[in-house]
Design an enzyme around this catalytic site. Structure first.
Site, PDB file in Angstrom:
ATOM      1  N   TYR A   1      11.227  -3.931  -7.479  1.00 21.30           N
ATOM      2  CA  TYR A   1      10.126  -3.929  -8.504  1.00 21.30           C
ATOM      3  C   TYR A   1       9.194  -2.698  -7.599  1.00 21.30           C
ATOM      4  CZ  TYR A   1       5.138  -4.967  -9.496  1.00 21.30           C
ATOM      5  OH  TYR A   1       3.972  -4.409  -9.955  1.00 21.30           O
TER       6      TYR A   1
ATOM      7  N   ASP B   1      12.974  -8.164 -17.483  1.00 19.15           N
ATOM      8  CA  ASP B   1      11.974  -7.884 -16.445  1.00 19.15           C
ATOM      9  C   ASP B   1      12.513  -7.695 -15.063  1.00 19.15           C
ATOM     10  OD1 ASP B   1       9.520  -7.343 -15.571  1.00 19.15           O
ATOM     11  OD2 ASP B   1       8.425  -9.066 -16.217  1.00 19.15           O
ATOM     12  N   ASP B   2      11.756  -7.082 -14.297  1.00 13.96           N
ATOM     13  CA  ASP B   2      12.200  -6.873 -12.945  1.00 13.96           C
ATOM     14  C   ASP B   2      12.126  -8.345 -11.984  1.00 13.96           C
ATOM     15  OD1 ASP B   2       9.506  -7.104 -11.175  1.00 13.96           O
ATOM     16  OD2 ASP B   2       9.198  -5.680 -12.846  1.00 13.96           O
TER      17      ASP B   2
ATOM     18  N   GLY C   1      -0.921   0.818  -4.754  1.00 15.76           N
ATOM     19  CA  GLY C   1      -2.259   0.269  -4.410  1.00 15.76           C
ATOM     20  C   GLY C   1      -3.343   0.894  -5.270  1.00 15.76           C
TER      21      GLY C   1
ATOM     22  N   CYS D   1       0.981  -1.081   0.055  1.00 20.52           N
ATOM     23  CA  CYS D   1       0.091  -0.085  -0.061  1.00 20.52           C
ATOM     24  C   CYS D   1       0.808   1.257  -0.016  1.00 20.52           C
ATOM     25  CB  CYS D   1      -0.705   0.073   1.355  1.00 20.52           C
ATOM     26  SG  CYS D   1      -1.962  -1.424   1.381  1.00 20.52           S
TER      27      CYS D   1
ATOM     28  N   ASN E   1       1.252   0.605   5.959  1.00 23.49           N
ATOM     29  CA  ASN E   1       1.772   0.045   5.073  1.00 23.49           C
ATOM     30  C   ASN E   1       2.564  -1.139   5.591  1.00 23.49           C
ATOM     31  OD1 ASN E   1       4.310   0.244   2.485  1.00 23.49           O
ATOM     32  ND2 ASN E   1       2.562  -1.060   2.409  1.00 23.49           N
ATOM     33  N   GLY E   2       1.895  -2.270   5.218  1.00 24.61           N
ATOM     34  CA  GLY E   2       2.679  -3.584   5.706  1.00 24.61           C
ATOM     35  C   GLY E   2       1.814  -4.733   6.001  1.00 24.61           C
TER      36      GLY E   2
END
Ligand code: AMP
Length: 476
Positions: free
Chosen positions: A255, A361-362, A28, A2, A100-101
């Site tokens: 990412y 790609d990451d 998010g 988030c 966030n977490g």
């Protein structure tokens, strides 16, 4: 995962907050919400993107000089409006909180809430566990004379009880703006400020990019266990709370964070270029000589340019992204996910036709995207496709908020290198080596649990089992 932010200043702050929210939108897209305070809480939240949830009339009604906001990517709890943050408690003075977490001792915390604090969460959002622990601990203080030390004390106890990853911001009504990190500092949280003729504005945000868009100066990143409180007179108080060894999430660099953010003094774009350069050495050692390097837009771009520079091979944009289709992960079933990749990415035939293509790609998580990309590039005429992943093999699920799904779905947890290459249909498969990545972060202690299985909060077996059960149940 988030995105969170919180602002306070001498004037209405919601306009800064709204622009900040759109700058965090990549973190998010399921839901968005804001609570501001002026005499009472003013609340607007809903499901969907920031621009969908907030109309001008809502923004105009979000009064006050202090507030918190959130953009949600569902990992814990269901994606229903009842789970949308911020969440407010009406005791001891009114607290509006975002995080966030991911709380990992949620079962134990539910018991603590019930037995010790005589309260129970009303939703499946793990933020409530943090909020009620903090609010209950603060309620034990002398409420007629609350000091900053009391607030920090309540945070410390919260950090001792709640296990997992969490960066938190909270409005304490009539007192100020609080921010703190979990003891390992797993998720990012930055402090910024803006001087104005009326005084100083302060802000907290998941990423510095949020400050750039609204003319705030980014001051620094909060450390593991750190607590910061900005009082009503805009004095900044800071202290270390319950702290353990720092383990900042490496996947933020690989990412999740935006290229233009600076986290722990490292520009994310630069980190990705370095990852690409290291991959260049590996490709050379493997004796591969691509004609062109392309990226999987857009998180593979800087790694691809680093790789191209290292090899002295041209970088071109070989895949164009339809930005309006949404993330492939959001789609629930495998076949829908495969279709979405096709709808999302279109090859530029002239760039790849007749060429040996290194596509960067990451990361490779389930392998669905990469398999489809190899197919698309071959159909567009690539003679050979070398699939390159900026991340080492993702082998263990993340329990700290990055939605990587369960281990049975992680391709690198179930197949060896050759089997993965074969599954993808690629002519070569090059992963970042874990040792090379560790070298890049030898002076910044990071969490690499998804890559090396070392979970900084301790044994993850029970949490992994619960996540797995929830995931399988939701599929049913
Ligand atoms: P796949 O291997 O098909 O599961 O998907 C890998 C792709 O998903 C890569 O292009 C990544 O950019 C992207 N990705 C990696 N981790 C996540 C995540 N937690 N949420 C959404 N997308 C992700």
């Amino acid at each position: 995962m988030c995105g969170i932010l919180g602002f306070t200043g001498p004037r209405k702050i919601v306009y800064d907050m709204m622009i900040g929210m759109t700058a965090l939108q990549h973190r998010g897209q399921d839901a968005a919400g804001v609570i501001t305070f002026k005499k009472q809480f003013h609340i607007k939240k809903g499901l969907g993107l920031v621009n969908k949830v907030f109309k001008q009339k809502h923004v105009d009604h979000l009064k006050g000089r202090i507030g918190v906001g959130h953009v949600r990517y569902t990992t814990q709890g269901s994606n229903e409006s009842v789970n949308v943050q911020p969440i407010a408690a009406n005791y001891p003075f009114g607290i509006a909180m975002v995080h966030n977490g991911n709380v990992t001792n949620f079962e134990e915390m539910r018991k603590v809430l019930y037995k010790e604090y005589h309260t129970l969460p009303a939703t499946s959002n793990d933020l409530e566990l943090i909020l009620y622990t903090f609010a209950s601990e603060l309620s034990k203080k002398d409420l007629g004379d609350i000091q900053v030390a009391d607030i920090f004390d309540a945070v410390k106890i919260t950090q001792q009880k709640v296990v997992g990853s969490y960066s938190v911001i909270a409005v304490i009504a009539n007192y100020g703006l609080l921010a703190f990190c979990d003891p390992n500092g797993i998720r990012p949280l930055c402090l910024g400020k803006r001087e104005s003729p009326k005084g100083t504005f302060y802000g907290f945000a998941s990423e510095t990019t949020c400050f750039d868009h609204i003319g705030y100066e980014s001051i620094r990143q909060l450390e593991a266990g750190e607590m910061v409180f900005i009082d009503k007179s805009f004095n900044v108080h800071t202290q270390t709370g319950h702290r353990k060894e720092q383990h900042f999430c490496v996947f933020e660099y690989i990412y999740f964070s935006r290229d233009d953010s600076v986290l722990h003094n490292r520009l994310v774009a630069n980190e990705r270029v370095k990852m690409g350069r290291q991959l260049g050495h590996k490709i050379r050692r493997a004796g591969l000589q691509p004609d062109v390097v392309i990226d999987v837009p857009s998180s593979g771009y800087f790694a691809a340019s680093g790789l191209a520079e290292e090899l002295g091979v041209p970088y071109r944009r070989g895949l164009v992204k339809n930005n309006h289709i949404g993330r492939s992960f959001i789609s629930p079933t495998q076949s829908e996910r495969e279709n979405i990749v096709k709808r999302k990415l279109n090859p530029i035939r002239q760039v790849v036709n007749g060429k040996k293509v290194a596509v960067v790609d990451d990361s490779i998580v389930r392998g669905t995207t990469s398999k489809r990309i190899v197919q698309i590039l071959k159909e567009a005429g690539a003679t050979e496709v070398y699939f390159v992943s900026a991340s080492p093999p993702v082998k263990s699920p993340c329990i700290y908020g990055i939605d990587m799904s369960i281990s049975t779905e992680l391709i690198a947890a179930n197949k060896n290198l050759d089997e993965i290459r074969e599954y993808m249909g690629a002519d070569a498969l090059i992963y970042q080596s874990l040792d090379d990545l560790k070298m890049l972060y030898h002076n910044l202690p990071t969490c690499m649990a998804c890559l090396d299985g070392q979970y900084p909060t301790g044994d993850a077996k029970e949490v992994l089992e619960t996540i797995e059960k929830e995931r399988l149940a939701s599929k049913d």
